[in-house]
Motif scaffolding. Structure first.
Motif, PDB file in Angstrom:
ATOM      1  N   LEU A  16      37.085  30.897  46.863  1.00 56.15           N
ATOM      2  CA  LEU A  16      36.820  30.546  45.474  1.00 56.15           C
ATOM      3  C   LEU A  16      38.124  30.493  44.688  1.00 56.15           C
ATOM      4  O   LEU A  16      38.332  29.585  43.881  1.00 56.15           O
ATOM      5  CB  LEU A  16      35.855  31.551  44.849  1.00 56.15           C
ATOM      6  CG  LEU A  16      35.449  31.283  43.405  1.00 56.15           C
ATOM      7  CD1 LEU A  16      34.847  29.887  43.238  1.00 56.15           C
ATOM      8  CD2 LEU A  16      34.462  32.330  42.939  1.00 56.15           C
ATOM      9  N   ARG A  17      39.011  31.443  44.940  1.00 58.55           N
ATOM     10  CA  ARG A  17      40.325  31.410  44.282  1.00 58.55           C
ATOM     11  C   ARG A  17      41.045  30.110  44.613  1.00 58.55           C
ATOM     12  O   ARG A  17      41.614  29.467  43.739  1.00 58.55           O
ATOM     13  CB  ARG A  17      41.178  32.601  44.709  1.00 58.55           C
ATOM     14  CG  ARG A  17      42.554  32.617  44.028  1.00 58.55           C
ATOM     15  CD  ARG A  17      43.527  33.524  44.707  1.00 58.55           C
ATOM     16  NE  ARG A  17      43.651  33.100  46.102  1.00 58.55           N
ATOM     17  CZ  ARG A  17      43.994  33.903  47.081  1.00 58.55           C
ATOM     18  NH1 ARG A  17      44.255  35.156  46.866  1.00 58.55           N
ATOM     19  NH2 ARG A  17      44.088  33.457  48.316  1.00 58.55           N
ATOM     20  N   ASP A  18      40.976  29.684  45.877  1.00 55.67           N
ATOM     21  CA  ASP A  18      41.612  28.427  46.275  1.00 55.67           C
ATOM     22  C   ASP A  18      40.957  27.226  45.596  1.00 55.67           C
ATOM     23  O   ASP A  18      41.635  26.281  45.208  1.00 55.67           O
ATOM     24  CB  ASP A  18      41.560  28.260  47.796  1.00 55.67           C
ATOM     25  CG  ASP A  18      42.408  29.293  48.527  1.00 55.67           C
ATOM     26  OD1 ASP A  18      43.262  29.946  47.879  1.00 55.67           O
ATOM     27  OD2 ASP A  18      42.196  29.456  49.745  1.00 55.67           O
ATOM     28  N   ALA A  19      39.626  27.288  45.433  1.00 48.98           N
ATOM     29  CA  ALA A  19      38.914  26.196  44.763  1.00 48.98           C
ATOM     30  C   ALA A  19      39.279  26.121  43.286  1.00 48.98           C
ATOM     31  O   ALA A  19      39.148  25.065  42.662  1.00 48.98           O
ATOM     32  CB  ALA A  19      37.409  26.376  44.931  1.00 48.98           C
ATOM     33  N   LEU A  20      39.742  27.236  42.738  1.00 48.27           N
ATOM     34  CA  LEU A  20      40.138  27.298  41.328  1.00 48.27           C
ATOM     35  C   LEU A  20      41.661  27.289  41.189  1.00 48.27           C
ATOM     36  O   LEU A  20      42.200  27.788  40.196  1.00 48.27           O
ATOM     37  CB  LEU A  20      39.571  28.567  40.678  1.00 48.27           C
ATOM     38  CG  LEU A  20      38.051  28.711  40.683  1.00 48.27           C
ATOM     39  CD1 LEU A  20      37.649  30.099  40.208  1.00 48.27           C
ATOM     40  CD2 LEU A  20      37.416  27.633  39.834  1.00 48.27           C
ATOM     41  N   SER A  21      42.343  26.717  42.150  1.00 47.38           N
ATOM     42  CA  SER A  21      43.804  26.783  42.190  1.00 47.38           C
ATOM     43  C   SER A  21      44.470  26.194  40.944  1.00 47.38           C
ATOM     44  O   SER A  21      45.573  26.598  40.587  1.00 47.38           O
ATOM     45  CB  SER A  21      44.341  26.086  43.440  1.00 47.38           C
ATOM     46  OG  SER A  21      43.994  24.715  43.409  1.00 47.38           O
ATOM     47  N   ARG A  23      43.699  26.816  38.051  1.00 48.25           N
ATOM     48  CA  ARG A  23      43.740  27.901  37.065  1.00 48.25           C
ATOM     49  C   ARG A  23      44.559  29.084  37.554  1.00 48.25           C
ATOM     50  O   ARG A  23      44.895  29.974  36.790  1.00 48.25           O
ATOM     51  CB  ARG A  23      42.332  28.366  36.732  1.00 48.25           C
ATOM     52  CG  ARG A  23      41.504  27.267  36.116  1.00 48.25           C
ATOM     53  CD  ARG A  23      40.124  27.761  35.822  1.00 48.25           C
ATOM     54  NE  ARG A  23      39.271  26.649  35.443  1.00 48.25           N
ATOM     55  CZ  ARG A  23      37.991  26.743  35.270  1.00 48.25           C
ATOM     56  NH1 ARG A  23      37.384  27.903  35.443  1.00 48.25           N
ATOM     57  NH2 ARG A  23      37.281  25.703  34.920  1.00 48.25           N
ATOM     58  N   ASP A  24      44.789  29.148  38.856  1.00 46.34           N
ATOM     59  CA  ASP A  24      45.583  30.191  39.502  1.00 46.34           C
ATOM     60  C   ASP A  24      45.130  31.609  39.149  1.00 46.34           C
ATOM     61  O   ASP A  24      45.935  32.442  38.712  1.00 46.34           O
ATOM     62  CB  ASP A  24      47.064  30.009  39.156  1.00 46.34           C
ATOM     63  CG  ASP A  24      47.962  30.791  40.090  1.00 46.34           C
ATOM     64  OD1 ASP A  24      47.568  31.001  41.253  1.00 46.34           O
ATOM     65  OD2 ASP A  24      49.049  31.212  39.646  1.00 46.34           O
ATOM     66  N   PRO A  25      43.826  31.912  39.352  1.00 44.87           N
ATOM     67  CA  PRO A  25      43.370  33.273  39.045  1.00 44.87           C
ATOM     68  C   PRO A  25      43.819  34.264  40.118  1.00 44.87           C
ATOM     69  O   PRO A  25      43.992  33.904  41.283  1.00 44.87           O
ATOM     70  CB  PRO A  25      41.851  33.135  39.066  1.00 44.87           C
ATOM     71  CG  PRO A  25      41.601  32.031  40.048  1.00 44.87           C
ATOM     72  CD  PRO A  25      42.762  31.083  39.894  1.00 44.87           C
ATOM     73  N   ALA A  26      43.992  35.494  39.717  1.00 47.93           N
ATOM     74  CA  ALA A  26      44.305  36.555  40.678  1.00 47.93           C
ATOM     75  C   ALA A  26      43.048  36.847  41.496  1.00 47.93           C
ATOM     76  O   ALA A  26      41.925  36.728  40.997  1.00 47.93           O
ATOM     77  CB  ALA A  26      44.758  37.811  39.945  1.00 47.93           C
ATOM     78  N   LEU A  27      43.231  37.237  42.742  1.00 48.77           N
ATOM     79  CA  LEU A  27      42.095  37.538  43.614  1.00 48.77           C
ATOM     80  C   LEU A  27      41.254  38.679  43.027  1.00 48.77           C
ATOM     81  O   LEU A  27      40.023  38.641  43.120  1.00 48.77           O
ATOM     82  CB  LEU A  27      42.578  37.878  45.022  1.00 48.77           C
ATOM     83  CG  LEU A  27      41.494  38.051  46.080  1.00 48.77           C
ATOM     84  CD1 LEU A  27      40.618  36.799  46.180  1.00 48.77           C
ATOM     85  CD2 LEU A  27      42.117  38.365  47.432  1.00 48.77           C
ATOM     86  N   THR A  28      41.893  39.657  42.400  1.00 48.26           N
ATOM     87  CA  THR A  28      41.134  40.757  41.798  1.00 48.26           C
ATOM     88  C   THR A  28      40.250  40.246  40.659  1.00 48.26           C
ATOM     89  O   THR A  28      39.134  40.731  40.477  1.00 48.26           O
ATOM     90  CB  THR A  28      42.075  41.855  41.261  1.00 48.26           C
ATOM     91  OG1 THR A  28      43.022  41.260  40.365  1.00 48.26           O
ATOM     92  CG2 THR A  28      42.798  42.553  42.393  1.00 48.26           C
TER      93      THR A  28
END
Length: 108
Positions: A16-21, A23-28
């Motif tokens: 999901l983090r990769d799909a939102l790349s 936006r570059d969200p932190a994994l936490t």
């Protein structure tokens, strides 16, 4: 939610983090949001797999229909709200709604 709806087989938090790349969200942050969405009953977690995979509980269409119903339930005059809504949709949407009303009602 859109990213999860776009992946019907579900995603891991890292996926999901990769799909939102963009936006570059932190994994936490992704984990925190997924935990909150799970508590709200919007996603479910496949715990039998490692890493856990997250899936939506309902389709995008079902979710939007539920939101529409919740908003309609808050109206003191449902008929007025429905009339205003129908007055705001396109002719093609009106024709589609009319065709749906001609069909037998689906039992819940």
């Amino acid at each position: 939610m859109n990213a999860l709806w776009n992946h019907p087989a579900g995603l891991t938090a890292a996926g999901l983090r990769d799909a939102l790349s963009d936006r570059d969200p932190a994994l936490t942050t992704v984990h925190t949001v997924l935990t909150r969405l799970e508590k709200k009953g919007l996603v479910t977690r496949v715990r039998a797999e490692r890493p856990h995979r997250y899936l939506t509980v309902s389709s995008r269409e079902d979710h939007v229909a539920e939101l529409m119903t919740e908003v309609l339930d808050q109206a003191p005059d449902r008929h007025a709200v429905l009339a205003r809504f129908l007055g705001s949709v396109s002719d093609s949407d009106t024709a589609f709604l009319s065709s749906l009303l001609q069909r037998p009602l689906v039992q819940r």
